[in-house]
Each structure stands twice: as C-alpha cells, then as structure tokens.
Design a protein around this motif. Structure first.
Motif, PDB file in Angstrom:
ATOM      1  N   THR A  91       0.825  -1.219   0.000  1.00  0.00           N
ATOM      2  CA  THR A  91       0.000   0.000   0.000  1.00  0.00           C
ATOM      3  C   THR A  91       0.853   1.259   0.000  1.00  0.00           C
ATOM      4  N   TYR A 100      -8.992  -5.967  -2.921  1.00  0.00           N
ATOM      5  CA  TYR A 100      -8.097  -5.262  -3.838  1.00  0.00           C
ATOM      6  C   TYR A 100      -8.452  -5.623  -5.281  1.00  0.00           C
ATOM      7  N   ASN A 142      -6.863  -1.891 -10.743  1.00  0.00           N
ATOM      8  CA  ASN A 142      -6.446  -0.557 -10.285  1.00  0.00           C
ATOM      9  C   ASN A 142      -4.997  -0.523  -9.803  1.00  0.00           C
ATOM     10  N   SER A 162       0.011   6.890  -7.448  1.00  0.00           N
ATOM     11  CA  SER A 162      -0.941   7.606  -6.605  1.00  0.00           C
ATOM     12  C   SER A 162      -2.283   6.879  -6.542  1.00  0.00           C
ATOM     13  N   LYS A 163      -2.801   6.699  -5.328  1.00  0.00           N
ATOM     14  CA  LYS A 163      -4.101   6.067  -5.076  1.00  0.00           C
ATOM     15  C   LYS A 163      -4.172   4.671  -5.692  1.00  0.00           C
ATOM     16  N   SER A 164      -3.079   3.952  -5.628  1.00  0.00           N
ATOM     17  CA  SER A 164      -3.037   2.608  -6.193  1.00  0.00           C
ATOM     18  C   SER A 164      -2.325   1.690  -5.217  1.00  0.00           C
TER      19      SER A 164
END
Length: 865
Positions: A91, A120, A124, A181-183
C-alpha cells in the motif's frame, strides 16, 4: 626440548591458525545459492517442479505498508500453485534487501498473477519497481506497470519479468515496490540468481560506423524479452543449464511466413570453451533451416518478428551448432537486424572448426520511435549467394533478445496495447458481464412483480404445451429449445449466452420426454452406468421395446454443459457417417439435459488398451480401429458441408460397436472450421491435456491440424498401451507425446511398444506407422500431414501387415531398428544429399528396380515413401 624446535612449532601453529580463521570467514567472492521467494506465504513450499520457495518476510526492510493475500481464483493454465496463489500487496513504498556478491551479475525474476484478491481490485494496480545499491546507483525495472493490462494484452494468466543486472560493486541490493498515486503494488514471486560471465564487451552495433559500433555487454543492465529454442519445443526451467532456471520457448509464433524445416540432431554436443550455462544441450540439438529447393532458397529468407518497446537498444544473441556439415563454405548465410546487415558471411564451421560444437554471436540494434506504426524487431537470415556455398541454406538453433537500459538507467516500457481482434473480444466480454450484472440488479429491483409475471408465464406455457401421453403432470422447462415457431428460443433459463437450436437440428432429431428417458434407464439406475465424462454420466438404456441406446445425462451442477449440449445436437443432427456415432435424439425437460445415441457395445478404445482389461487387441485390430477413426475425422475435415474441427480427439472419444467398427464421438467442443479467406479459427482454448495441440494452446488459433496432433497422440497411445499423461512416471515420461519425440531422437522408439505387441509388428510397418505418428506431433501445424494423408498411411500399414507375399525374414525388412529418422529431415536438401552419398556405397539396394517396379516402386515396396 630444543628451543629451535619450539620456535618452529609456534610458527607453524600460527600459520595453521590463520588459515583456519580465514576458511571460517565467509568469502566475499563466494557465490550465494539461488534465492526463490514465495511472496505473501508464511511457510513457502515446493512448486510443481519440486523447487523450494521460501517465505519473503525476512527480506523485507519493513512490512508496515504491506499485507499478505491469497488469490480468490486459480486459472487452469497456472504452471504451479507456488508462487502464484499467494501475494505480497504493497500500500506504500516498500523494499526488500538482499546480500549479494559485489563482483557478480545477477538475474532477478519477478512473478505476477493478476487475479482477484480480497479487498483489492487488481485492475487498479499501477506501480514502479526499482533496484538500488548502498551507493545510490539505481535502475528502473518497471514504471506505471499494470500486470492486469499486460496479461490481458498478451492473453496470459501470469507474467514473468526477467532482468540481468551488472555487478553493483556492493555487498547488498534493495528491490523497491512503489505504488502510483491512489493505487497499490503487488508481487507473487521473486528469484535472485547469480549469473556467470555470459556476455562480452564487444557486441557489434548494427547500422552505425564500425569504429563506434560496439556494445559493452559486461557492464550493461538488460531485460530478457524473448528466449527461443528455434526449431524445438518448450524447455522448462528445470531442464535449463547452469542452474539459471530459464524457460526456452518454441519460436513458431514469431516466424514470419512459412517454408522452413525443423531438425532434430541426435549428436553429442561438445561445448569446448563455451560456458555450458550459455544454453542447454536441447537448444543445440534442434534447429530451423530453409526448404529443400535451392532455387527458392536463393530468393527467400527466414524471418522472425518481435514486438518491442521504442527508443531502446536491443542485444540479439544467436545460438548456432552445425551437426550436418563439417567443411567451410558448405553453408554460408547473411544475418540482418531490421534490414541492416549484422554479418554477411556467417559460416558455423568456420567459427567452430567442427560439427557438434556450439557457438553464439551477439549483435545489437537501436530501435527508435516509429510514429503511427508498431515497433518491431525483425531478425532475418538469408543464404549467401555471392560465395557460392555447396548448399544454399541457413541454420539457427536458438535466439535471445535483450533490452538494454537507456542513458537514465531505465528498462521500463509502456504497458502493451491489445491487438485489434483482442480488443473487440475484450469489449464483447465486458458487455456480456455488464449485461449479466444489469440483469441481476433489475431482477432484484422488481422481484415482486417478476414473481407474479413468472406465475402467469408458467400457466401460459402449461396450457400451450402438448401433454405427454400417460403423464398429465409432466411439464417442460420454461423455455424449451425445440420450439415449433420459426424463431429460436433459449435453453431452460440455465444458459446466459442465448444459445439455441436451429430448426434443422430440431427436425433431424427425435425429442424424448423425461418420462421416456427415466423408463429407458430404470430411473437412472446406477447399475446401468457404462461411463462417466466431463458432461456427465452415460447410461445403458432400452427404448421402443428392444432397442439398445446410450443415454448421456448432464451433470446438474455443470454450467458448461449447456453449450456442449447444443453444439452436440447441432453438429451430429446434420452428420451421418459409418464412423461417426449417430445421435438419435435428446431430452431437455425439468432441468435435465439428455442426449440419446446408438449403443456401442464394445465401449471406448481406451478400455481395451491399458493393463487389466479383459480383451487384448491384436495389432491388426488396433489398426482397423485407427483406420475407422481416421475415416470419421477425415469426413469431418473434408466431407461435410463445412470443415468441422472436433477439438477433443482422444481414445475415450473413439467408440467401438459390437462388430468392432470404430466411431468418433463427443462433439460438444467441436467448431466449424475457417472459411476460404482464413486459415484458422480464433477461439478460447479447450480440449484435453495430453492431447492438446501446443500451437493452438499458444496462439488460440484452431485449425484441422489441431485434430491431427491429438490423433498423433492417439496413435502412440495405441502403439504403447499407456495414457497420454501419466504423472506416476518419471518426469521425462509423463507426457506421452514428449516422450515419443525424445525416444525418436534417441532411436529408442521400439522400447515404448506395448509388450503384448512386441514381435508381432513388421519392421517396415513399424517404421511407416511411427514416421506418420511423429509427423502428426510436429510443433508447427503446417508441418503435420492432413487427416487424409494419415488415413492413407494407416490403410497402407494395415495392408503391409495383412500382405504375406513378403516373408518376415527378408534381409531388408529385418534391418530396421528402433532408430527412426525425424520425419521432417527426409525433405531437407542437405539430409537428402548426405543420405544419397551413404546409399551409393550400399550394394544391397541396387536391385530395387530390377523387378520392374519403376516409377511405382514407392507404392509397391513395403518401405513406402
């Protein structure tokens, strides 16, 4: 004691102590053992090849930004549960740290399985992977990488990224995963292997001035893009040389055009000064060359095409080993990279000095950005005409392509884009998934109203349906597939794909009620079960008073049975042939799907082959059955209105009636063949492992030659009386097809023959039969015979066995041995020439034409063509 002696003892003791201390300390130049990490696993374990993988947690610098997870689904094509079914999910930025030898190159392999993981969505996941040493020298391996997009574009269930990194001049290395980012990032397996010195500092750079045209392979960081066993089959990591655990793939998917010949040379490979880790022996024992016509060879070439990333330099490694010729200027050819000359006078014997000695040559080429075009690397070999060699031909045994890092120490390329055909298929799949989801949402929202509507629909269907005599309570499925209207109706609500039966299929088949089926099988009495398959159980039944039938009932829990059910009816209702099982009718009622066939009293071919069966088939009986099956398949390929590809040819799908007449059965996976404008059908891979055409498996392109490959396995199964796959045997013998090809190379095919048949097969018949069987197993479909050719050969072998005009103790027939020449070589120009030279010294064959056989000797002589 004399003081001098005491001094000497003290000195020696001191030296010995120093030596022991030195030996006890770890050497900075020692080679660490290979490291294999099963990421996300607490205990590690052994994979399918019995390789040991250990947990990854002790190599993590910190684990506060990572979790372990287990995949929710397992693809059938996964090579092993380990390391793919567990994952380490990141993360935040997280690193592994490994101790290494500062003077060695290293291979790093990253394994990815983009499956579903709890909480998950792998779609993405985009991330960066870098390596770094304590001096802050870093290399970017992956950037904005999506394992999901890459696997989808390549039609692969899992991915392996392999890198060869130059010596870091450090005793440790870190491997860092950083989510975009955000992944999130993830990895399933990591390998770290010390690599011996396999690269030079003087690889020629193609397309630039010779004075500035070299690449230093020793200090370059690179990614392996392709590793091919040219002209040969897949070589798994456990069969690689030097303990490097590399996979060597078949080169067929990358060949541009046709007209090549594959070779297998039964030779002893002598590496001389070449490190054995360069490539395994099996790479140098197989090769690809041009066809037998020198005039065609002068005007053609052999080309491999690879899709690559733009703006990188690529090192292309050629592996050569000559095993036919032994003189300079017998075979000379030119090497091109993207139409630029890499080497104009390649002569393997001039490089090695003798045959059976391998060598490798490295050349590099820079590939820039071609706007609006696919970025491709073309590797081309063309015979050198100017030097007038004895044979106009080329030869290549192996090929590797490495991407070199750019000036910013970057190896990362963009995520691949699916092909146009694949994009259409992916869009169709997503639309189907979306439609199913919408259907579920709508059905949930209007549940109450739907219940009322269904009730009215049921009442309406009951009133319209013609009742079955003697059964007032029998009701059909809600939407029967055998409707009386011209429109097609879907099957029983179980199918979500809109499958339906054509009017022709309905008219050509008899419809049975469920009451009739239950009566015929005594309510599916278990004592009537005569077989079990993927579709369900097969029962012996009686209809119309005394007619024996075979009744195949679907497994109610099988969701795949719907498509197979409809395909079977559509295919068999339109086919009538002595060597195809006849479909009498079907039943689709009360959530049951049933097919009714002619009863085949002798059961499957497999039942009469393996140990423990009551009936032992003679060689002639086996040939009779094979001829019948070949006739059935030949009819499917050429005699029906459309080419029909069976797609599941195996010994359990060849049945025999009471008179031992063979019939091909089970058309649930069959496909209508390509039209005149195509040479294949693009389709999802289905079939039975052990019989599956490797070319079809790799490319998802189905042709009638896929049936030929499967039938080739059947031929060896009949000859050897063993299953296509037998996991209890030693690893090299598990696959019957692979074992047969290996035995052919070694000249030990006779050792595979069923002991019940030994001494009953004429040597010339054995030679002809095995030659045909081996050609059926050719890796490339274009090199396999047609089913018509196979049928002709089997009938010819049967005639040879039944024809007693030639005595068994004839001196020529008795000279045959288990050494079977690999079939493709018989049309090779060089092999033909060398064989002719050896035959010229054999006086025994000079009288072949003395009997007036003349031009027809190939038909009359038992040795055949």
């Amino acid at each position: 004691m004399n003081p001098i002696y005491i001094s000497i003892i003290i000195i020696y003791t001191s030296h010995i102590s120093n030596i022991l201390i030195t030996l006890a300390q770890p050497s900075s130049t020692s080679t660490p053992p290979p490291l294999s990490l099963n990421c996300g696993s607490k205990e590690g374990g052994n994979d399918a090849d019995n390789r040991k993988w250990e947990p990854d947690n002790k190599y993590l610098v910190s684990s506060d930004k990572s979790i372990t997870s287990t995949a929710l689904t397992q693809e059938p094509s996964l090579s092993s549960d380990i390391p793919y079914m567990t994952a380490r999910i990141f993360t935040g930025e997280t690193s592994y740290k490994f101790n290494i030898n500062s003077t060695s190159r290293y291979i790093i392999r990253l394994h990815f399985y983009p499956s579903e993981y709890p909480d998950y969505n792998v779609k993405n996941s985009f991330f960066i992977v870098t390596t770094k040493n304590p001096d802050d020298v870093s290399i970017t391996l992956l950037r904005n990488f999506s394992a999901f997009i890459t696997a989808e574009a390549l039609s692969q269930a899992y991915l392996i990224k392999e890198y060869s990194l130059a010596a870091f001049n450090s005793d440790s290395i870190t491997l860092t995963f950083k989510p975009e980012s955000k992944s999130f990032a993830f990895v399933n397996g990591i390998e770290l292997i010390t690599e011996p010195e396999l690269f030079d500092d003087q690889a020629g750079l193609v397309g630039v001035a010779e004075s500035a045209g070299t690449i230093d392979g020793l200090t370059s960081n690179m990614q392996n893009m392709f590793r091919l066993n040219v002209g040969g089959q897949y070589i798994p990591p456990t069969n690689d040389s030097g303990g490097l655990m590399r996979s060597w793939y078949d080169d067929t998917p990358y060949i541009f055009g046709a007209g090549t010949i594959t070779h297998i040379g039964n030779i002893s490979v002598d590496y001389k000064d070449l490190p054995e880790a360069t490539a395994p022996v099996d790479v140098y024992r197989t090769a690809r060359s041009q066809g037998p016509d020198p005039n065609i060879n002068k005007q053609s070439n052999v080309t491999w095409v690879f899709h690559v990333d733009a703006n990188f330099t690529y090192l292309v490694r050629f592996h050569f080993c000559e095993y036919q010729l032994d003189k300079i200027n017998q075979r000379v050819f030119e090497i091109y990279l993207n139409n630029e000359t890499a080497f104009a006078t390649a002569d393997i014997i001039a490089w090695t000095g003798e045959k059976g000695v391998p060598t490798r040559k490295d050349y590099a080429v820079y590939i820039g950005d071609k706007r609006g075009k696919d970025v491709e690397l073309w590797v081309t070999l063309h015979t050198n005409i100017d030097l007038k060699p004895e044979f106009y031909d080329i030869l290549l045994n192996g090929l590797e392509v490495f991407k070199l890092s750019d000036s910013k120490s970057n190896l990362a390329g963009p995520n691949p884009v699916p092909s146009e055909l694949m994009q259409k298929q992916l869009i169709a799949n997503r639309e189907a998934d979306d439609a199913i989801k919408i259907k579920h949402v709508v059905s949930g929202a209007v549940g109450g109203m739907a219940t009322i509507g269904v009730a009215f629909a049921v009442m309406f269907m009951i009133r319209r349906r013609k009742r079955v005599p003697g059964s007032d309570s029998a009701v059909s499925s809600w939407l029967p597939i055998y409707g009386h209207s011209t429109s097609k109706s879907t099957i029983s609500g179980r199918s979500q794909c809109g499958s339906s039966l054509s009017t022709d299929a309905v008219c050509n088949c008899r419809y049975f009620s469920l009451v009739e089926i239950k009566s015929a099988t005594n309510n599916f009495e278990e004592s009537n079960v005569i077989g079990v398959g993927g579709f369900g159980k097969v029962y012996k039944g009686i209809i119309d008073g005394n007619m024996k039938v075979a009744i195949k009932r679907s497994n109610p829990s099988s969701e795949q049975g719907v498509n197979e059910f409809i395909t079977e009816i559509e295919m068999l209702s339109k086919l009538r042939h002595r060597h195809l099982v006849s479909l009498i009718g079907f039943c689709e009622e009360g959530n049951e799907m049933v097919l009714v066939y002619d009863y085949m009293g002798k059961g499957t071919l497999r039942e009469h082959l393996y140990k423990g069966n009551k009936i032992t088939l003679t060689w002639k009986q086996r040939l009779d059955i094979l001829v019948g099956a070949a006739k059935g398949l030949h009819y499917l390929h050429t005699g029906a209105k459309y080419t029909i590809i069976h797609r599941d040819v195996k010994t359990t799908n060849i049945l025999c009636d009471d008179n031992w007449v063979a019939k091909v059965s089970d058309f649930g996976l069959s496909k209508t063949g390509p039209n005149l404008n195509q040479n294949h059908v693009s389709t999802v891979v289905k079939g039975s492992f052990g019989y599956l055409d490797p070319e079809y498996f790799r490319r998802q392109q189905l042709t009638e030659k896929s049936d030929v490959y499967s039938f080739g396995v059947v031929l060896f199964e009949v000859l050897c009386a063993r299953p296509a796959l037998n996991p209890s045997l030693p690893k090299e013998q598990v696959s019957l097809a692979d074992f047969a090809l290996q035995s052919a190379r070694k000249g030990t095919l006779e050792e595979m023959v069923d002991p019940q048949l030994k001494g009953t097969i004429k040597p010339e018949a054995f030679q002809k039969f095995t030659d045909c069987s081996l050609r059926c197993l050719a890796d490339h479909g274009l090199e396999r015979p047609s089913m018509g050719d196979v049928l002709w050969t089997l009938e010819y072998v049967l005639k040879m066995e039944t024809d007693d005009e030639r005595p068994r103790n004839d001196k020529k027939s008795g000279s045959s041995s288990g050494a079977v020449e690999f079939p493709v070589q018989s049309s090779d120009m060089i092999a033909m020439h060398l064989n002719t030279l050896s035959l010229d010294s054999d006086d025994d064959d000079d009288d072949d034409d003395a009997n007036g056989a003349g031009a027809f000797s190939q038909i009359i002589a038992p040795k055949g063509r």
